[in-house]
Write a protein that holds these residues in place. Structure first.
Motif: not given
Length: 305
Positions: A166-169, A194-199, A260-269
């Motif tokens: 299950l994938q859920t908010s 959990a999707k969008r974990p940082i809202a 986590i949905g990101t295109t920024n390596p700094d945010n991923a880190e």
């Protein structure tokens, strides 16, 4: 990166996973896609999530890390209308065609998990879509079937015998599924993402968000504002919202992976560093949950599908 058993799938998954929506919708440069995915794999993140209707996302992932296929759990989503497929959304024909399409785009002979992509409760109850995924599983095209969505549909899916994931908010500003879906998922040993974990960085004004996330971000921003919380109330520095949010989501019993949905390596880190700090203290979790209830006493804040 800590790994846990992903419910009844028995797959070993990292606490963080990568969500492929941004690289598709934002048409991210392939070099950047390769950089961020290689960084995550190199740091122990082994869950890669995408969807048939994220434009170009599946192909970009395959091009970037297809040669490392054995290193990660590959998840996609299907069922919605596709520009190159004439089948009716949520029909058995659409599910079957989308599975084959994803296998081709992702350059693989199997998906570890295929999720139904946020269909409503009536569609789930009809049974055709879930049965089509079960058929794909029996054919060896997918290992496990699952559902991505929220609210009553998520609770229904979590109890279905053919649903293993299950994938859920679930976030500081989206807590309904903590009580509506998570207990059912735990009862049935369903793996939970959990999707969008940082809202969608709800502490920022929605105007600061990229177009893909504006609608979600505005709702979450308004909710967090109504909750009347700040990091200092929780014993954290003023700039700690991202850490608080990530750790809150991963603190929830029954959540295995935060996407986590990101295109920024700094945010991923940064997200990796937050996850490694472990669960929030119980009193901090209680304060966040109490603030959510106080801001929405009648329980009208549904999960954002």
């Amino acid at each position: 990166m800590e790994k846990v058993t992903f419910g009844k799938t028995n797959l070993s998954v990292s606490r963080l996973g990568f969500g492929g929506a941004p690289i598709g919708y934002l048409k991210t440069d392939q070099e950047r896609v390769a950089k961020i995915l290689a960084f995550l794999l190199d740091h122990g993140v082994n869950v890669i999530d995408t969807a048939a209707n994220y434009p170009g996302s599946e192909a970009a992932i395959a091009q970037a890390i297809g040669n490392r296929r054995s290193e990660f759990v590959l998840i996609s989503k299907c069922g919605t209308a596709l520009p190159d497929v004439s089948a009716t959304p949520w029909s058995a024909d659409m599910i079957s065609t989308a599975v084959d399409r994803s296998l081709k785009n992702l350059r693989t002979d199997h998906l570890d998990v295929m999720l139904l992509h946020s269909c409503d409760l009536k569609t789930l109850e009809k049974g055709e879509a879930i049965a089509a995924l079960a058929k794909a599983r029996q054919a060896g095209k997918i290992r496990f079937a699952g559902y991505s969505g929220d609210n009553e549909a998520a609770a229904y899916a979590a109890a279905h015998p053919d649903i293993a994931v299950l994938q859920t908010s679930i976030s500081i500003a989206d807590q309904i599924n903590i009580h509506k879906a998570l207990p059912i998922a735990q009862k049935h040993n369903v793996g939970v993402m959990a999707k969008r974990p940082i809202a969608n960085a709800a502490w920022k004004h929605a105007d600061a968000q990229q177009g893909l996330y504006k609608n979600y971000a505005q709702t979450y921003h308004d909710r967090l504002k109504a909750m009347k919380l700040n990091p200092a109330d929780l014993g954290f520095a003023a700039d700690a919202w991202a850490e608080i949010a990530m750790r809150f989501t991963l603190s929830q019993s029954g959540v295995h992976v935060a996407i986590i949905g990101t295109t920024n390596p700094d945010n991923a880190e940064s997200n990796l560093a937050s996850a490694k700090k472990g669960p929030l203290p119980a009193d901090v979790i209680a304060k966040i949950e109490a603030a959510f209830r106080a801001a929405d006493p009648q329980g009208k804040w549904a999960g954002q599908t």
